[in-house]
Design a protein around this motif. Sequence first.
Motif, PDB file in Angstrom:
ATOM      1  N   ASP A 215       0.805  -1.167  -0.050  1.00 57.54           N
ATOM      2  CA  ASP A 215       0.006  -0.032  -0.095  1.00 57.54           C
ATOM      3  C   ASP A 215       0.893   1.178  -0.122  1.00 57.54           C
ATOM      4  N   ARG A 242      -1.952  -3.277  -3.140  1.00 58.41           N
ATOM      5  CA  ARG A 242      -1.889  -2.117  -2.575  1.00 58.41           C
ATOM      6  C   ARG A 242      -3.203  -1.605  -1.860  1.00 58.41           C
ATOM      7  N   HIS A 243      -3.612  -0.461  -2.243  1.00 61.81           N
ATOM      8  CA  HIS A 243      -4.644   0.176  -1.268  1.00 61.81           C
ATOM      9  C   HIS A 243      -6.221  -0.560  -1.512  1.00 61.81           C
TER      10      HIS A 243
END
Length: 271
Positions: A215, A242-243
């Motif tokens: 992230d 990631r996010h």
Amino acid sequence: MTSTLDVGDARLAYTDAGSGRPIVWLHGSGPGASGMSNFGGNLPAFEDYRNIVIDLPGWGQSPRPETEEPLIFHAAERVCRAMTALGIERAHLVGNSYGGAVAMRIAMRYPERVDRLVLMAPGGVLPADAPPWPIGLERLFAYMAAANPSREAMAEFVRLMVFDESLATEALIDERYESSLRAHPELPIPPNFGDLTPDLGLISASTLLVWGQEDQTVPLTWAPRILEGIPNAVLRVLPNCRHWVQYERAHEFNRIVREFLQGGTPAVPKG
């Protein structure tokens, strides 16, 4: 189908799908974000629940009322009013990023309304040395500050949200860009989101933190402060992610969250 709900000083757009125990889904604050853009792909895996997917004030189809209150605090109160209006006394809360912070605020202020809490890289708790901001937040704030943000700026932002950039499709970029132009937030940069750090210990709900290891928006290095602050929390870290955990690793996310909501503990508790 999207409906709207009067919550006193605001109107919230929401989707109500499925039947069973309620889950309230709370999206992030990125440009072009909305409840269904964040979670629409996850709902089929939760059709045995009643899913309330909300556009938080100022995002999606929910207008932003005038307020000097920190955004997290303001949104949390309106979500609680929406739950009351929809006949929901108590629900699981699932929130990512900004929506995770809103979920935490509700759990702090109204513990009797929260069953289990699922937080994906939640905001509202900053490390002592922030800023400087991670690159994902830099891009988010820059987009918000632009008078006429470009599609290429949106493409750069979306690519930062996923480890596998092939998931940043042209259709997804177009959708987020068009949505952002309809509801471009007029906010101070960085926005006054509010600080939840002092009240983490008030969260009594069983809490699952889910984080993408790579992230670049709310980095994994920010997780320990939340994990240590919430008394009954566990952390699950997904590599090569990631996010946008719920999007990039949807199948695994759905399985982990379903297990947790059904009473499981899919990670080793701290201590």
